[in-house]
Motif scaffolding. Structure first.
Motif, PDB file in Angstrom:
ATOM      1  N   GLY A 274     -30.436  12.898   2.483  1.00  0.00           N
ATOM      2  CA  GLY A 274     -30.562  12.095   3.739  1.00  0.00           C
ATOM      3  C   GLY A 274     -31.752  13.373   4.577  1.00  0.00           C
ATOM      4  N   ASP A 275     -32.014  14.851   4.140  1.00  0.00           N
ATOM      5  CA  ASP A 275     -32.058  15.644   4.668  1.00  0.00           C
ATOM      6  C   ASP A 275     -33.382  15.947   4.971  1.00  0.00           C
ATOM      7  N   GLY A 276     -34.798  16.506   5.455  1.00  0.00           N
ATOM      8  CA  GLY A 276     -36.084  16.734   5.155  1.00  0.00           C
ATOM      9  C   GLY A 276     -36.094  18.261   5.055  1.00  0.00           C
TER      10      GLY A 276
ATOM     11  N   HIS B 266     -21.195  19.959  12.781  1.00  0.00           N
ATOM     12  CA  HIS B 266     -19.728  18.733  12.869  1.00  0.00           C
ATOM     13  C   HIS B 266     -21.322  17.394  12.826  1.00  0.00           C
ATOM     14  N   ARG B 267     -21.475  16.955  11.557  1.00  0.00           N
ATOM     15  CA  ARG B 267     -21.731  15.422  10.552  1.00  0.00           C
ATOM     16  C   ARG B 267     -21.390  14.288  12.505  1.00  0.00           C
ATOM     17  N   MET B 268     -21.892  13.478  12.344  1.00  0.00           N
ATOM     18  CA  MET B 268     -21.820  12.373  13.813  1.00  0.00           C
ATOM     19  C   MET B 268     -22.871  11.367  13.601  1.00  0.00           C
TER      20      MET B 268
ATOM     21  N   GLN C 257     -23.259  19.813   1.961  1.00  0.00           N
ATOM     22  CA  GLN C 257     -22.594  18.389   2.240  1.00  0.00           C
ATOM     23  C   GLN C 257     -21.692  18.604   2.012  1.00  0.00           C
ATOM     24  N   THR C 258     -21.194  17.532   2.546  1.00  0.00           N
ATOM     25  CA  THR C 258     -19.644  17.075   1.793  1.00  0.00           C
ATOM     26  C   THR C 258     -19.524  17.084   0.432  1.00  0.00           C
ATOM     27  N   GLU C 259     -20.791  15.644   0.885  1.00  0.00           N
ATOM     28  CA  GLU C 259     -20.556  15.501  -0.575  1.00  0.00           C
ATOM     29  C   GLU C 259     -21.198  16.352  -1.956  1.00  0.00           C
TER      30      GLU C 259
ATOM     31  N   GLY D  50     -33.963  19.723   8.914  1.00  0.00           N
ATOM     32  CA  GLY D  50     -32.499  18.676   9.913  1.00  0.00           C
ATOM     33  C   GLY D  50     -32.812  16.924   8.548  1.00  0.00           C
ATOM     34  N   ARG D  51     -31.045  15.963   9.493  1.00  0.00           N
ATOM     35  CA  ARG D  51     -31.750  14.944   8.803  1.00  0.00           C
ATOM     36  C   ARG D  51     -32.511  14.388   9.532  1.00  0.00           C
ATOM     37  N   ILE D  52     -32.950  13.513   8.664  1.00  0.00           N
ATOM     38  CA  ILE D  52     -33.948  12.457   8.491  1.00  0.00           C
ATOM     39  C   ILE D  52     -33.517  10.968   9.009  1.00  0.00           C
TER      40      ILE D  52
ATOM     41  N   VAL E 236     -26.152  35.031   3.740  1.00  0.00           N
ATOM     42  CA  VAL E 236     -25.885  34.042   2.746  1.00  0.00           C
ATOM     43  C   VAL E 236     -26.421  32.540   3.455  1.00  0.00           C
ATOM     44  N   ASP E 237     -27.627  32.331   3.770  1.00  0.00           N
ATOM     45  CA  ASP E 237     -27.813  30.926   4.591  1.00  0.00           C
ATOM     46  C   ASP E 237     -27.402  29.670   3.077  1.00  0.00           C
ATOM     47  N   THR E 238     -26.002  29.051   3.430  1.00  0.00           N
ATOM     48  CA  THR E 238     -25.716  28.330   2.431  1.00  0.00           C
ATOM     49  C   THR E 238     -25.601  26.622   3.318  1.00  0.00           C
ATOM     50  N   TRP E 239     -27.312  26.148   2.348  1.00  0.00           N
ATOM     51  CA  TRP E 239     -26.673  24.857   2.678  1.00  0.00           C
ATOM     52  C   TRP E 239     -26.511  23.770   1.957  1.00  0.00           C
TER      53      TRP E 239
HETATM   54  C1  WTA Z   1     -26.896  20.432   7.521  1.00  0.00           C
HETATM   55  C2  WTA Z   1     -21.476  21.681   5.672  1.00  0.00           C
HETATM   56  C3  WTA Z   1     -29.139  23.192   7.515  1.00  0.00           C
HETATM   57  C4  WTA Z   1     -27.486  19.195   6.906  1.00  0.00           C
HETATM   58  C5  WTA Z   1     -20.956  22.254   4.716  1.00  0.00           C
HETATM   59  C6  WTA Z   1     -26.316  18.661   5.680  1.00  0.00           C
HETATM   60  C7  WTA Z   1     -27.557  22.613   6.628  1.00  0.00           C
HETATM   61  C8  WTA Z   1     -25.019  18.294   6.834  1.00  0.00           C
HETATM   62  C9  WTA Z   1     -27.395  23.892   6.215  1.00  0.00           C
HETATM   63  C10 WTA Z   1     -24.073  18.242   6.173  1.00  0.00           C
HETATM   64  C11 WTA Z   1     -27.623  24.802   6.320  1.00  0.00           C
HETATM   65  C12 WTA Z   1     -25.534  22.351   6.298  1.00  0.00           C
HETATM   66  N1  WTA Z   1     -28.939  24.783   6.742  1.00  0.00           N
HETATM   67  N2  WTA Z   1     -29.055  22.632   7.795  1.00  0.00           N
HETATM   68  N3  WTA Z   1     -27.305  25.957   6.148  1.00  0.00           N
HETATM   69  N4  WTA Z   1     -25.931  23.199   5.599  1.00  0.00           N
HETATM   70  N5  WTA Z   1     -26.292  21.777   6.644  1.00  0.00           N
HETATM   71  O1  WTA Z   1     -21.508  17.262   5.426  1.00  0.00           O
HETATM   72  O2  WTA Z   1     -28.683  18.620   7.124  1.00  0.00           O
HETATM   73  O3  WTA Z   1     -20.737  18.734   7.119  1.00  0.00           O
HETATM   74  O4  WTA Z   1     -27.400  17.467   5.016  1.00  0.00           O
HETATM   75  O5  WTA Z   1     -21.289  19.836   5.226  1.00  0.00           O
HETATM   76  O6  WTA Z   1     -25.676  19.721   7.870  1.00  0.00           O
HETATM   77  O7  WTA Z   1     -22.930  18.452   6.936  1.00  0.00           O
HETATM   78  P1  WTA Z   1     -21.428  18.372   6.387  1.00  0.00           P
END
Ligand code: WTA
Length: 647
Positions: free
Chosen positions: A497-499, A523-525, A413-415, A512-514, A408-411
């Protein structure tokens, strides 16, 4: 290009909590009848006063607001602890695996966890902590980190966890921003055999935070650390003298639960605020469905508590569901590259949830490290934090999971609070590299740059068209920034914020991020944060930071630095700047490449042309695009000619 597809194995779809047909039906209902769907899912929690209202949300300026279950009351610590005591009080809640396999592990039952949480909650009350007050947690990966979160939730305090890898400066900024008076920490952390001087960092941070009057210090390594009389308390002693009884506070569903700072494209990190009811429903529901979690299964999320993944999928989701959650203090390659899989065997882990960066690092070490372990217990594998490249996906599937375990490839965000686009193990045919289909209640859309909705197979900016219960509610102390950041780029939509690309089968592929955010090892920077750290150095005049492809980290940090005129940049200065950034922000912000340059490519109005800097960092020199609008086009030739060899 033909893409590999892995259909749901027959055995899986028969036994799954949710199979393909059920997913379709539930998804349709969740978006067509959200009130009914979420009223039902909301009942997975124990409410003190049950909600009668379910959804009250708008992304539009005129009536902007996000409220879920708004007249219900509950306590999340009671949902994670008290309600399990009668049925599974003696089941293990947390299985803790220390950094070194030679040290003793710990198994903490729900009953024991409940007692520890009550004791710490009572200590916080003794120190005068009130509902809605912010408590900063700067702890390593030890069970006390979960205890700390739940103790705050129990008394209605708002926790703000700061990743234990962050510097004193970063810690101070976060303490100040949310105005916390209490810090929970440890003498030292231990990761990969190395000690992290947490208490020392706290002491340094607190020279900037005079408002802090209480520091509770856990003895993790037993190192002797200076204690400030009246301010600093030894955890074991201070907590030990407290009672094991602490009534949970009755909280409104929309009362804040926690703040977690995260990087954006501009300014300092934002305090993402999550509230209680909707977040808890979302964390619990997604934990159950995404991992096909059944009572009694051993579940391991190998994230850090300092990131949102640790909040939702080490602590709140699994504990709300009465799971046994494994908590690992160490790193994937210490003492050797078998460590993860040895832990899997030790605890008979059925569900493993990790990050692509760790998988890529382990993949490079060779298959033997994996193959000498059994891993027979594994049923489901998860991935989170960044796009997983198909090669790493295939390795995870074939070598780690022996072709048996859905990935399970889970997309998310913190938000977003929890998983938003993800396969379900028994419902979704898998395509390596695709996060696949939306979770219940999630309405993704792809827009072009003008905000037009794109249909069918296409590329676009990923937005979410309607609210879901786990959505963040505000930026701490700056509600206007919340609205501006997420709801003004495309009116009426939450902008991620993602493409993203959507294929013919309706599968989503995050590209990825746009924006100006880079993702280093998941890690988000914010590039702006690293730039401001660099320009804070006395010898630096100007800096621009972009991402570059990195084989293990996903993205690396490429910094262009212009020094003050009298400075001759050399190797020593390069090393000094790397150390400087590590000290200012933390090791995760370590620049991979620093290129000294007499000038940066700017437009005639003085705006740095990041597009060009990105291309040079990627070594994609054939497609620099139009450089004619530059104030001084020769800057670009100079940058290309002097690109460091190691880049
Ligand atoms: C990226 C982490 C591709 C994405 C839970 C997002 C991903 C940012 C995936 C959020 C995934 C996270 N495939 N990209 N499965 N999971 N991202 O806030 O760019 O640390 O906007 O949350 O990580 O990062 P954050």
């Amino acid at each position: 290009m033909a893409e590999a597809i892995y259909p749901v194995p027959a055995a899986w779809s028969q036994d799954a909590l949710i199979d393909g047909a059920r997913y379709d039906a539930m998804y349709r209902r969740s978006v067509e009848e959200p009130e009914a769907f979420w009223a039902e899912e909301g009942r997975r929690l124990d409410w003190i006063r049950p909600f009668t209202k379910v959804k009250n949300t708008s992304f539009h300026e005129a009536d902007f607001g996000i409220r879920w279950f708004e007249d219900g009351t509950l306590n999340l610590s009671a949902n994670c602890l008290d309600r399990h005591l009668a049925t599974r009080g003696d089941d293990v809640a947390i299985l803790w695996e220390p950094d070194s396999p030679d040290d003793a592990s710990r198994a903490i039952t729900y009953r024991e966890l409940h007692a520890q949480v009550c004791r710490l909650a009572n200590l916080l009350k003794e120190r005068g902590v009130k509902r809605r007050e912010r408590v900063t947690i700067y702890l390593p990966m030890v069970p006390e980190a979960a205890v700390a979160m739940l103790a705050c939730a129990r008394i209605g305090a708002i926790h703000s966890i700061v990743f234990a890898g962050f510097s004193p400066d970063a810690l101070a900024g976060r303490i100040e921003d949310c105005d916390s008076r209490v810090v929970l920490t440890a003498d030292e952390g231990l990761r990969g055999g190395k000690r992290v001087p947490l208490k020392k960092n706290v002491d340094e941070a607190l020279t900037h935070c005079p408002g802090v009057d209480t520091v509770v210090v856990l003895a993790r390594t037993g190192a002797s650390v200076p204690m400030v009389e009246g301010r600093d308390l030894a955890w074991a002693e201070a907590v030990g003298r407290q009672s094991e009884a602490c009534e949970p506070e009755e909280m409104n569903a929309e009362d804040p639960l926690f703040i977690l700072y995260t990087s954006g494209s501009t300014g300092k990190p934002k305090g993402v605020l999550h509230t209680t009811g909707g977040y808890a429903v979302w964390a619990s529901m997604t934990h159950e469905y995404v991992f096909d979690y059944r009572p009694g299964q051993i579940y391991w999320c190998a994230a850090d508590i300092g990131w949102v993944t640790g909040h939702s999928y080490i602590v709140y989701g699994p504990l709300a569901n009465g799971a046994t959650t494994v908590m690992f203090e160490g790193v994937p390659n210490y003492p050797d590259a078998s460590r993860f899989w040895q832990v899997v065997d030790k605890y008979k882990v059925e569900i493993f949830y990790g990050a692509p960066t760790a998988l890529r690092a382990l993949m490079r070490e060779g298959d033997e490290w994996v193959k000498k372990t059994s891993r027979a217990s594994l049923r489901v594998l998860g991935s989170v934090g960044e796009p997983i490249n198909p090669e790493a996906w295939e390795w995870y599937h074939k070598v780690v999971g022996e072709g048996r375990c859905p990935i399970v490839d889970t997309w998310w965000q913190t938000e977003t609070g929890g998983a938003m686009i993800t396969p379900l193990p028994g419902a979704t045919a898998l395509k390596p590299g695709s996060a696949s289909r939306p979770m219940f209640g999630v309405a993704p859309a792809l827009l072009d740059n003008d905000g037009q909705v794109l249909e069918g197979a296409t590329d676009g900016c990923l937005v979410i068209a309607d609210s879901w219960p786990g959505q963040m509610r505000t930026v701490w102390g700056d509600h206007e920034r919340f609205f501006q950041t997420y709801f003004t780029t495309f009116k009426g939509y939450y902008f991620t914020g993602d493409g993203c690309r959507r294929d013919e089968d309706g599968y989503y592929w995050i590209t990825g991020r746009i924006d100006d955010v880079i993702n280093v090892s998941g890690h988000r920077m914010g590039t702006a944060e690293i730039e401001s750290a660099l320009v804070a150095h006395a010898k630096v005049a100007e800096a621009a930071v972009v991402g570059m492809p990195h084989p293990i980290k996903g993205q690396g940090i490429y910094a262009y630095v212009t020094c003050n005129t009298e400075v001759e940049p050399d190797e020593d200065l390069r090393r000094e700047l790397v150390a400087w950034v590590r000290h200012e922000i933390g090791p995760i912000a370590t620049p991979d490449v620093i290129q000294f340059t007499p000038g940066l490519p700017k437009t005639r109005s003085g705006k740095i042309m990041r597009r060009i800097l990105r291309k040079i960092a990627e070594n994609d020199l054939g497609s620099l695009g139009d450089t004619s609008t530059l104030a001084d086009p020769s800057v670009v030739d100079n940058l290309i000619a002097n690109r460091p060899a190691m880049a």
